[in-house]
Write a protein that holds these residues in place. Sequence first.
Motif, short mmCIF file in Angstrom:
data_model
loop_
_atom_site.label_atom_id
_atom_site.label_comp_id
_atom_site.label_asym_id
_atom_site.label_seq_id
_atom_site.Cartn_x
_atom_site.Cartn_y
_atom_site.Cartn_z
N PHE A 46 0.85 -1.18 0.00
CA PHE A 46 0.00 0.00 0.00
C PHE A 46 0.89 1.23 0.00
O PHE A 46 1.78 1.36 0.83
CB PHE A 46 -0.92 -0.01 1.22
N GLN A 56 -5.54 11.79 3.76
CA GLN A 56 -5.65 10.64 2.85
C GLN A 56 -4.86 9.44 3.41
O GLN A 56 -5.30 8.30 3.33
CB GLN A 56 -5.12 11.00 1.46
N ALA A 59 -6.76 7.82 6.30
CA ALA A 59 -7.87 7.01 5.78
C ALA A 59 -7.36 5.68 5.22
O ALA A 59 -7.96 4.63 5.45
CB ALA A 59 -8.63 7.78 4.70
N MET A 60 -6.24 5.71 4.51
CA MET A 60 -5.69 4.48 3.93
C MET A 60 -5.17 3.55 5.04
O MET A 60 -5.40 2.34 4.98
CB MET A 60 -4.56 4.80 2.94
N LYS A 62 -6.27 3.30 8.02
CA LYS A 62 -7.47 2.73 8.66
C LYS A 62 -8.11 1.67 7.77
O LYS A 62 -8.40 0.57 8.22
CB LYS A 62 -8.47 3.83 8.97
N ASP A 63 -8.33 2.01 6.51
CA ASP A 63 -9.01 1.09 5.59
C ASP A 63 -8.22 -0.20 5.36
O ASP A 63 -8.81 -1.27 5.25
CB ASP A 63 -9.26 1.77 4.24
N LYS A 64 -6.92 -0.09 5.27
CA LYS A 64 -6.08 -1.27 4.98
C LYS A 64 -5.65 -2.00 6.24
O LYS A 64 -5.13 -3.12 6.17
CB LYS A 64 -4.84 -0.86 4.18
N GLY A 65 -5.82 -1.37 7.40
CA GLY A 65 -5.44 -2.01 8.66
C GLY A 65 -3.94 -2.23 8.78
O GLY A 65 -3.50 -3.27 9.28
#
Length: 173
Positions: A46, A56, A59-60, A62-65
């Motif tokens: 990522f 941004q 958010a990434m 968090k979303d990707k863990g």
Amino acid sequence: MPASYTPKTRDSEAQEHTSSQSLQTNLSAAEATVRDVLTGKGGALFSLAPDDTIAQAVAMLKDKGVGALLVRDGQGALVGILSERDIVRQMAETPGETLPRLVRDLMSAEVETSSPDETLVRVLRRMTDGRFRHMPVIEDGALIGLVSIGDVVNFRLTALEYEALQLKQLIVG
């Protein structure tokens, strides 16, 4: 009495010598490599660009863990790494002003990298000494993965659990 329950004696024809630690098990732990971790982990990488915002990036993360993101330029070259720690430190220093900032302002531009053939023992030592938790993996000039200190510890714990299971099976028969 069944043969499987016959106790071994000094005069038994088939005496076995076993030990809980052998040269082989000790060497296998010492010789495990970054490639071994990547094989079990998969190849998801990522990344974001230096001109993306910290909002941004958050958010990434968090979303990707994940705990860190690779920073790549327009040609895909690694130019930095941004971790949760980088963001939290900045938030503590400038409350309310961090999220609009650019990734390039907070990322670590001097990135320690590993080869896939580097031993896990050496990688752990480098991470501990350098006080960082994520290391990109480069092979033949190309970015092929990212290992975290958690990945390395988890790999070793799994190996220890397997070794313990083998010992139990040896003892139980």
